[in-house]
Scaffold this motif. Sequence first.
Motif, mmCIF file in Angstrom:
data_model
loop_
_atom_site.group_PDB
_atom_site.id
_atom_site.type_symbol
_atom_site.label_atom_id
_atom_site.label_comp_id
_atom_site.label_asym_id
_atom_site.label_seq_id
_atom_site.Cartn_x
_atom_site.Cartn_y
_atom_site.Cartn_z
ATOM 1 N N ALA A 180 13.136 25.886 -18.709
ATOM 2 C CA ALA A 180 12.758 27.075 -17.940
ATOM 3 C C ALA A 180 11.925 28.001 -18.814
ATOM 4 O O ALA A 180 12.230 28.205 -19.994
ATOM 5 N N LEU A 181 10.901 28.563 -18.214
ATOM 6 C CA LEU A 181 10.039 29.531 -18.877
ATOM 7 C C LEU A 181 10.207 30.872 -18.169
ATOM 8 O O LEU A 181 10.052 30.959 -16.948
ATOM 9 N N CYS A 182 10.541 31.911 -18.927
ATOM 10 C CA CYS A 182 10.803 33.225 -18.347
ATOM 11 C C CYS A 182 9.517 34.042 -18.251
ATOM 12 O O CYS A 182 8.535 33.761 -18.945
ATOM 13 N N PRO A 183 9.524 35.069 -17.391
ATOM 14 C CA PRO A 183 8.342 35.929 -17.271
ATOM 15 C C PRO A 183 7.906 36.555 -18.584
ATOM 16 O O PRO A 183 6.719 36.837 -18.774
ATOM 17 N N ASN A 184 8.846 36.764 -19.521
ATOM 18 C CA ASN A 184 8.496 37.363 -20.814
ATOM 19 C C ASN A 184 8.066 36.326 -21.848
ATOM 20 O O ASN A 184 7.847 36.653 -23.011
ATOM 21 N N GLY A 185 7.963 35.057 -21.436
ATOM 22 C CA GLY A 185 7.498 34.004 -22.324
ATOM 23 C C GLY A 185 8.591 33.242 -23.041
ATOM 24 O O GLY A 185 8.305 32.255 -23.731
ATOM 25 N N GLU A 186 9.859 33.662 -22.918
ATOM 26 C CA GLU A 186 10.945 32.936 -23.570
ATOM 27 C C GLU A 186 11.146 31.574 -22.898
ATOM 28 O O GLU A 186 11.022 31.439 -21.686
ATOM 29 N N LEU A 187 11.477 30.583 -23.734
ATOM 30 C CA LEU A 187 11.641 29.215 -23.269
ATOM 31 C C LEU A 187 13.083 28.779 -23.491
ATOM 32 O O LEU A 187 13.634 28.952 -24.585
ATOM 33 N N TYR A 188 13.700 28.218 -22.443
ATOM 34 C CA TYR A 188 15.085 27.749 -22.508
ATOM 35 C C TYR A 188 15.143 26.277 -22.117
ATOM 36 O O TYR A 188 14.304 25.795 -21.360
ATOM 37 N N TYR A 189 16.166 25.582 -22.629
ATOM 38 C CA TYR A 189 16.362 24.199 -22.230
ATOM 39 C C TYR A 189 17.856 23.869 -22.187
ATOM 40 O O TYR A 189 18.670 24.501 -22.869
ATOM 41 N N ALA A 190 18.210 22.890 -21.343
ATOM 42 C CA ALA A 190 19.604 22.479 -21.149
ATOM 43 C C ALA A 190 19.806 21.077 -21.703
ATOM 44 O O ALA A 190 18.998 20.184 -21.469
ATOM 45 N N GLU A 191 20.904 20.900 -22.436
ATOM 46 C CA GLU A 191 21.345 19.586 -22.880
ATOM 47 C C GLU A 191 22.678 19.289 -22.184
ATOM 48 O O GLU A 191 23.710 19.849 -22.552
ATOM 49 N N LYS A 192 22.613 18.425 -21.219
ATOM 50 C CA LYS A 192 23.810 18.092 -20.445
ATOM 51 C C LYS A 192 24.885 17.473 -21.331
ATOM 52 O O LYS A 192 26.078 17.735 -21.166
#
Length: 289
Positions: A180-192
């Motif tokens: 996921a990319l947030c409006p402020n440019g931060e990037l997140y990811y999920a490891e199941k």
Amino acid sequence: MTFRARRPPALLLATLIGLLVSGLAFLAWQHLYPVSAGQGWSYRVYLDEVRLVSALARDTRGDLYVTQEMKAGNGLLFRLGSDGTRQQVVGKLSKPDGLAAWREGVAISQEEGEQPVLWLRDGHTETLFTGRSVEGLASDGQALYAIEDRPGDGRLLRYDALTKQVTVLREGLLEGEGVALCPNGELYYAEKGHRWIKRWRPQGDDQIVLDGLNAPGFIACTEDGLWVAEDATHRARLLLLDKGGVLHTVLSHLRSAQTLLALEPGRFLLAEQGRGRILEITRQAKATR
């Protein structure tokens, strides 16, 4: 001589039947228990009877696209009309599990083995790059981010539209499913496989923002905060981590929740693969005095 009490056969049989009935009742409860909405939210069935529904996206024209995650070239992408009609747009896909609006079209991932990430525009598809078990996709309009669902050797990737180069942002991921990319440019990811969500940092040492989740799969970032859909067979949830760091349960008792798509502020669509349907979720208006 030692004597041991012997349970009568009829009592033993009754006990076994009771255990079997209890187990079946528990499984039925998990399967049939209805979805529950958290305080301040409501939902309804938006579209039913969509076998293996997975990814949702809207292009710049507002057209709504939906994937069905079948294997071995049987997966497909269809466009959903405002009247509920379905028009197949792309077929012969292998587990199409990710969609993202990208450059006046949509990007399509395929999770089954080594497959191309495709770009659909004006009714035509072209290959952007090839990945291994690519699942989640996200875009800022220029770059396309992708994550691979692999057993310990998955990667977080960034594809640049101008250079057409793929950069590996992280590797060694355990069942990476969401990005996921947030409006402020931060990037997140999920490891199941690790049951966590991380915030990517350019310098490394990525930060865990949520842990101990029940099979975290799809994630999205909106002005509300960070959304997490759990891809568990039973008792899965749709969660919202708001900007204040408070975790809210928006929906519970889901079955294999997949993509969440924002339609407008306070209104979303959620693919619930385990029940073959799409839900519409609405934030309830606060009562005025």
